[in-house]
Design an enzyme around this catalytic site. Structure first.
Site, mmCIF file in Angstrom:
data_model
loop_
_atom_site.group_PDB
_atom_site.id
_atom_site.type_symbol
_atom_site.label_atom_id
_atom_site.label_comp_id
_atom_site.label_asym_id
_atom_site.label_seq_id
_atom_site.Cartn_x
_atom_site.Cartn_y
_atom_site.Cartn_z
ATOM 1 N N GLN A 1 -2.120 2.426 10.098
ATOM 2 C CA GLN A 1 -0.843 2.446 9.377
ATOM 3 C C GLN A 1 0.229 3.228 10.128
ATOM 4 O OE1 GLN A 1 -3.843 3.269 7.988
ATOM 5 N NE2 GLN A 1 -3.926 2.719 5.831
ATOM 6 N N ARG B 1 0.855 -1.180 0.000
ATOM 7 C CA ARG B 1 0.000 0.000 0.000
ATOM 8 C C ARG B 1 0.893 1.233 0.000
ATOM 9 N NH1 ARG B 1 2.425 1.933 3.771
ATOM 10 N NH2 ARG B 1 0.925 3.617 3.838
ATOM 11 N N GLY B 2 0.256 2.377 -0.204
ATOM 12 C CA GLY B 2 0.996 3.605 -0.458
ATOM 13 C C GLY B 2 1.072 3.820 -1.958
ATOM 14 N N ALA B 3 0.693 5.024 -2.407
ATOM 15 C CA ALA B 3 0.543 5.259 -3.847
ATOM 16 C C ALA B 3 1.773 4.881 -4.670
ATOM 17 C CB ALA B 3 0.145 6.719 -4.087
ATOM 18 N N ASP C 1 -1.933 10.734 -2.180
ATOM 19 C CA ASP C 1 -2.272 9.695 -3.143
ATOM 20 C C ASP C 1 -2.674 10.279 -4.490
ATOM 21 O OD1 ASP C 1 -2.678 6.703 -1.841
ATOM 22 O OD2 ASP C 1 -2.686 8.320 -0.383
#
Length: 341
Positions: A199, A49-51, A240
């Site tokens: 997160q 995850r994370g753009a 994002d």
């Protein structure tokens, strides 16, 4: 002793390897992926995850789609690739890096029609590797630019996880923190836990501990109090998607921090690669906001914390208006309003 670099997404042998972020901080488990469908599932379920990291993983997913294809001609291969690209694109609608990486992979494939298929597959794998390498280089450049904004003995508040785990390595917002820490400028990082998937507490605190960065974990609702006490010098978050006017979508709760920062006269910075900027959207009102499963809000980990029948609104992101953002840091430098990318 210098800790080993955090390596959340990389190619090894004939497979994509992802550090399973759903198991952190309790366990560090790497998983191998040889099918694009499994990469799509890993993106959807937050294994990665994370753009920026999503974009890198998706690029390797396209390379895997080319390797999976049994097509004997270029048109057949392209048909299989379009199926993979469509499936990967459907995983996370807000992170623009996902679509940027998929478009880049499609362009490479389209331009390779005159080559033998094995060379097309090799070019796609090389392009995915280039996207990964460029992301790490961009993060380091971004960190250097952002560190110039950090005063000595800084107390920095951050939200969610925009560190090495959210990228191919080093980080965006936490990359700024990491660069400032390397310069001896960080007194303390306030780490928001970041409900509902935690997160901040699971991932950012883990990274800070691993890197020896001084930090204190707080519940999201404590952020206003530490600002009111004068214990926050600046806020740095990731993004994002950034619209053409500078409106920024980031993890839910970021907008609240920006409002609080304005009230308490705390600089509010966004750090993200230039590929996060979406010039096709005039403002944040046009950014699609992903809504996730209600179960994320009804529990903390495995512990149920709400009635199963209670209705839930669970947006994964919110939009911070450009007027609340002091500056946006990219690998190209520090940009200030009015934003004209």
């Amino acid at each position: 002793m210098t800790p080993a670099a955090i390596n959340p997404v990389h190619w090894a042998g004939d497979a994509l390897v992802l550090l399973d972020q759903t198991l952190l901080p309790a366990r560090e488990v790497e998983r191998r992926y040889e099918r694009w469908e499994d990469v799509a599932d890993a993106i959807r379920t937050l294994v990665v995850r994370g753009a920026p990291a999503i974009g890198v993983a998706a690029a390797f997913g396209v390379a895997l789609g080319a390797r999976q294809s049994t097509a004997t001609g270029f048109d057949g291969l392209m048909a299989d690739l379009e199926l993979a690209i469509k499936g990967l694109a459907a995983t996370r609608p807000t992170a623009v890096n996902l679509f940027w990486a998929l478009d880049r992979m499609r362009r490479v494939a389209t331009a390779s029609g005159a080559l033998p298929l094995d060379q097309v597959r090799a070019r796609l794998l090389a392009e995915a590797q280039a996207i990964r390498d460029e992301d790490i280089a961009a993060n380091r450049a971004m960190g250097a630019h952002g560190a110039s904004l950090v005063p000595p003995n800084a107390r920095i508040l951050t939200h969610c996880n925009a560190g090495a785990l959210a990228t191919a390595g080093y980080g965006t917002a936490l990359g700024v923190v990491r660069a400032a820490h390397e310069q001896g400028k960080v007194a303390l990082v306030w780490v928001d836990e970041t409900r509902p998937v935690m997160q901040g507490s699971r991932l950012t605190a883990w990274e800070c501990l691993r890197e020896g960065i001084p930090h204190r974990l707080i519940a999201d609702v404590v952020a206003a109090s530490v600002m009111a006490r004068g214990e926050v010098d600046l806020i740095v978050t990731g993004a994002d998607r950034i619209a053409a006017n500078g409106d920024t979508a980031n993890k839910i709760g970021t907008y609240s921090l920006a409002v609080l920062a304005a009230h308490h006269h705390v600089p509010f910075y966004v750090a993200a690669p230039f590929s996060t900027i979406d010039p096709t959207l005039a403002s944040g009102a046009e950014i699609p906001i992903e809504e996730r499963d209600a179960s994320e809000v009804r529990r903390v980990g495995a512990q149920q914390t709400a009635p199963s029948a209670s209705p839930v609104f669970n947006p994964a992101f919110d939009v911070t208006p450009a007027r609340l953002i002091t500056a946006i840091v990219t690998e190209r430098g520090v940009m200030r309003p009015p934003y004209r990318f």
